[in-house]
Enzyme design. Structure first.
Site, mmCIF file in Angstrom:
data_model
loop_
_atom_site.group_PDB
_atom_site.id
_atom_site.type_symbol
_atom_site.label_atom_id
_atom_site.label_comp_id
_atom_site.label_asym_id
_atom_site.label_seq_id
_atom_site.Cartn_x
_atom_site.Cartn_y
_atom_site.Cartn_z
ATOM 1 N N CYS A 1 0.710 -1.329 -0.124
ATOM 2 C CA CYS A 1 0.034 -0.105 0.047
ATOM 3 C C CYS A 1 0.640 1.327 -0.143
ATOM 4 O O CYS A 1 0.480 2.445 -0.061
ATOM 5 C CB CYS A 1 -0.922 0.023 1.360
ATOM 6 S SG CYS A 1 -2.162 -1.347 1.130
ATOM 7 N N HIS B 1 -9.831 3.085 -1.287
ATOM 8 C CA HIS B 1 -8.478 2.669 -1.151
ATOM 9 C C HIS B 1 -7.916 1.801 -2.251
ATOM 10 O O HIS B 1 -8.096 0.657 -2.296
ATOM 11 C CB HIS B 1 -8.108 1.818 0.278
ATOM 12 C CG HIS B 1 -6.839 1.507 0.373
ATOM 13 N ND1 HIS B 1 -5.908 1.782 -0.163
ATOM 14 C CD2 HIS B 1 -6.464 0.342 0.991
ATOM 15 C CE1 HIS B 1 -4.643 1.102 0.471
ATOM 16 N NE2 HIS B 1 -5.091 0.198 1.018
#
Lengths: 396, 464
Positions: A88, A343
């Protein structure tokens, strides 16, 4: 002795697609959406871009490996395009590559793009990332809620929280981000929620319920970076400057040795310490706004402490007191955060920088804060026990 | 003279109530769930290999072995040799001779007889996890379990006095290669032309070789799922004073290859040193072994796992655990297990033997071990540890959700993120002591390929 990146690179422009379940478009269109915004805001031609970095986590969905998918999608002017992948933190990794390229003098203008097309899996939640051949032979079949539920239970135990206090603090965290995202027309989730809704949501991994988890979104975000001098020559009187970029990857200490209690994220503390030193920040509470990697509500609470924005064991109470709300002393996730902006893994780092850049340049519209002078972004890729963490600081 | 030195056993914790089978299948198959009580039910990650490993750990008691025989009618693999995996999990020497013995549950006593008539330190690990048609008598009667003995020249539980095996082309139960369930022939024929006709001659021959009179036999251990048959065999054999070992029918069911050793283990508290025991088994003939109890039987706790079960009232768990229920796994449950055999082999000591490394320069214990770093092997299997972090994950694919895992602090140093298993795994919390068990890690739904690793279970301090 390294002198650090402070004030050597400026953000010329940024762009961000609308995040969400973009059933109608793929990874290429998402990139073009963000890229078109960045180019038009920069006022330059594509031919001015000297090099590009491209972040995308999954390659079994999306556009595949290498820099070619982005070069083709954007029709880049036959330049080097480097695909990066760092969980991420990939978006920030792409940004770091572009920043380093400019700072080195190798190019005048560099592009950093992050993108993820997640809603081509057919199921909710993130797919399991490939882990090579050996790790699946001994590591559990895990999910991110399962990984971060361990953080929540350890935080609860380390600080003597009742389950009720933990759940309400996590619920307030999510409630605050939902409220913020109402004012963000690019956000994935734009409906307000109540604390009771969050507390009573079905469990995903005890104690994390549905509203403690960020959504899985499609999206892209990008940055054009250059030298402060070129930025000024292009009309930016007070460009947003990069003050620090730090990335730390776990070396196995947390997961293989017994020193870590599981209630904080070691790499965040390391990255923050280095970023503050690089940026020359003595008290991080002076930073105007923060965009943290709130993949789960507990991550936001723990990260607030790991970044020094709250004392260890106090973030939950400060959250309940409203200190991190939009009208609080230290606004956090003013754009809705991962929780509500969304996200798309490889894009999230750049999405956070996008918000920082908008706020610092007074372009954040309905959610514009007063007169921010600095912004911090933070990514956490992987699990609390084994991860890649990035901390970036922007300032005027 | 050779001896049975030690015995080990493993029973799955779940005990499926037969009335649950009757409730689920009785409307369709009259007589489904026949019998009273419970049968053992292997958890989804237990199979004959893992049950054999668990039983063998008890039988070895820290000793080594020069040979290993895995006796089973339900080997997880037709190829490769299952015993090779068991040897690696037990960390027996590479020069330990390994073999699978199969085709009949009597493979166990055939192997034990061969071992007792040799001079080696021999390990016989027996286990079965049988599959039978839904609602069938066999399904209700059978159970899952493992048992093992270590034999050799050192005195222990029993001294071997003599034995005999006879063979007969008596096909009371047939199952073609590749078939999952067997066809059982009529029960009365099994009893009369099988047990009653074949076991007594084997006992007689064994007693003759042992030089023991039938009337001097104190105990008969003979697995037979047909009620009353063992008593008839004892009478026909002239075992006038022999006590019959409980068949465990109402507690475990017939665990096939494991059953004679399980019955022997459960019967141990009733045996005193010096007594004569006949251990017999049927299947395409019969084997009978004559044993004299040694000092090791005194104060033996028997089969403690009998009392450590968890009642299970859901019949569908049997079908799900055996892979016979086409349940909705979701797309998340659709993944390919990468065999990567070359990776597995170069890490076999770590993955199967559960061996970390204590690094010479730093003293750190690390798993997986860095094979290129100087240090010493650091076996973990018997160490156990303490849970540092834990989760019960409802999103991750699992055959028994929630999927439970977390960090375990290894006793003596080092830490590992690992699976927790057993029906009550979700109750595990930081600070709880755990021990380690060898279990199925993954099963490829398409190829049937499975691989194994070690998992954490609550350490109750009493073993299983």
């Amino acid at each position: 002795m390294a002198s650090g990146i402070k004030d050597k690179v400026a953000i010329l422009s940024m762009g961000c697609s609308r995040f969400g379940e973009r059933w109608d478009i793929g990874q290429e269109e998402l990139m073009r959406e963000a890229y078109a915004e960045a180019l038009s805001r920069a006022g330059i031609e594509a031919s001015a871009i000297g090099a590009a970095w491209y972040s995308s986590h999954y390659d079994d969905i999306g556009a595949g490996k290498s820099g070619v998918p982005m070069a083709m999608a954007l029709g880049l002017p036959e330049i080097g395009v480097t695909r990066v992948e760092n969980f991420c933190a990939g978006g920030t990794e792409a940004f770091r590559g572009a920043v380093f390229a400019v700072a080195s003098g190798s190019v005048d203008i560099a592009l950093a793009m992050g993108v993820e097309k997640l809603k081509d899996t057919g199921f909710a939640g993130l797919p399991t990332a490939s882990r090579g051949t050996l790790a699946p032979m001994y590591l559990p079949t895990h999910t991110n809620p399962g990984n971060f539920a361990q953080l929540a239970r350890a935080y609860e135990a380390a600080h003597g929280l009742s389950r009720q206090d933990l759940k309400r603090a996590m619920a307030h965290t999510s409630m605050k981000s939902h409220a913020n995202a109402v004012r963000n027309d690019k956000a994935h989730l734009r409906k307000p929620i109540t604390i009771e809704q969050a507390v009573q949501a079905p469990l995903v991994a005890d104690p994390l319920g549905l509203f403690d988890c960020c959504p899985v979104s499609d999206g892209a975000a990008c940055a054009l970076v250059t030298t402060p001098e070129i930025a000024r020559s292009l009309g930016q009187a007070e460009p947003v400057l990069v003050k620090a970029v730090q990335i730390v990857a776990s070396n196995g200490w947390e997961v293989q040795q017994q020193g870590w209690n599981g209630a904080y994220v070691h790499t965040t503390r390391q990255a923050a310490k280095r970023a503050y030193a690089e940026a020359g920040i003595a008290d991080p509470r002076q930073i105007s706004l923060t965009e943290l990697h709130d993949c789960f509500s507990i991550t936001e609470l723990v990260t607030l402490e790991d970044l020094g924005l709250a004392e260890p064991g106090t973030a939950w109470r400060a959250m309940l007191d409203g200190r991190f709300d939009a009208d609080g002393a230290q606004p956090c996730q003013i754009d809705g955060g991962l929780k509500c902006f969304g996200h798309p893994v490889g894009a999230s780092g750049l999405r956070m920088l996008y918000e920082g850049w908008l706020q610092l340049t007074g372009q954040a519209g309905a959610r514009q804060l007063g007169a921010p002078h600095s912004a911090l972004t933070h990514n956490l890729g992987g699990a609390p026990a084994q991860n890649v963490c990035s901390v970036t600081i922007l300032g005027l | 003279m050779a001896h049975i030195i030690r015995i080990g056993a493993c029973l799955p914790r779940l005990r499926l109530e037969r009335r649950a089978i009757a409730a689920a299948m009785g409307w369709l198959v009259p007589g489904a769930g026949a019998g009273r009580g419970t049968r053992t039910l292997a958890f989804w990650d237990e199979d004959s290999v893992t049950l054999a490993v668990a039983a063998a750990r008890g039988a070895l008691g820290g000793d080594s072995a020069e040979s290993l025989t895995f006796a089973t009618t339900t080997p997880p693999f037709a190829e490769p040799q299952n015993a090779a995996l068991i040897r690696a999990a037990l960390r027996l020497p590479a020069l330990c001779r390994t073999q699978d013995a199969t085709g009949t549950p009597r493979a166990t006593l055939l192997a034990v007889q061969a071992a007792l008539e040799g001079t080696e330190l021999a390990l016989i690990a027996a286990a079965d996890r049988p599959v039978a048609s839904s609602g069938s008598n066999a399904e209700s009667r059978m159970g899952d379990g493992g048992a093992a003995v270590l034999t050799g020249p050192e005195p222990g539980l029993f001294a071997y006095l003599g034995g005999a095996s006879l063979s007969a082309p008596f096909l009371h139960r047939t199952r073609a290669s590749g078939a999952e369930t067997a066809l059982d022939w009529e029960e009365r024929w099994q009893r009369e032309a099988g047990y009653q006709a074949q076991v007594p001659p084997a006992i007689a021959a064994a007693l003759d070789r042992a030089g023991v009179a039938a009337g001097d036999v104190d105990h008969l251990i003979l697995p037979c799922p047909i009620p009353g048959t063992a008593a008839t065999v004892a009478r026909l054999s002239g075992l006038t004073k022999a006590a019959l070992a409980e068949d465990l029918a109402e507690r475990t069911g017939d665990t096939g290859a494991a059953h004679p050793l399980l019955m022997l283990a459960a019967h141990l508290p009733r045996i005193v040193p010096g007594q004569i025991v006949v251990l017999a088994q049927f299947g395409q003939g019969a084997t009978a072994l004559v044993l004299r109890a040694g000092e090791g039987v005194a104060d033996h706790p028997g089969l403690e796992a009998l009392d450590q079960g968890i009642p299970e009232g859901n019949y569908l768990k049997l079908l799900a655990f055996q892979g016979r229920l086409d349940w909705d796994r979701g797309l998340r449950g659709r993944f390919i297990v990468q065999e990567a055999q070359s990776t597995a082999y170069r890490n076999a000591e770590a993955l199967l033997g559960f061996v970390a490394r204590r690094e010479a320069e730093t003293g750190l214990i690390r798993f997986p071990p860095r094979l290129d770093v100087p240090g010493e092997d650091w076996p973990l299997a018997d160490l156990g540890g303490t849970i540092a972090t834990a989760t019960a994950d409802r999103l991750a694919y699992s055959r028994h959700p929630p999927n439970c895992y977390g960090l375990v602090d290894l006793r003596g140093g080092g830490r590992l993120m690992m699976d927790f298993t057993d029906p009550e795994a979700a109750d595990l919390a930081p600070g709880d002591p755990v021990r380690f068990v060898f279990r199925v890690k993954d099963i490829d739904e398409n190829s049937g390929y499975r691989r194994y690793f070690w998992k954490a279970v609550r350490d109750t301090g009493r073993g299983l």
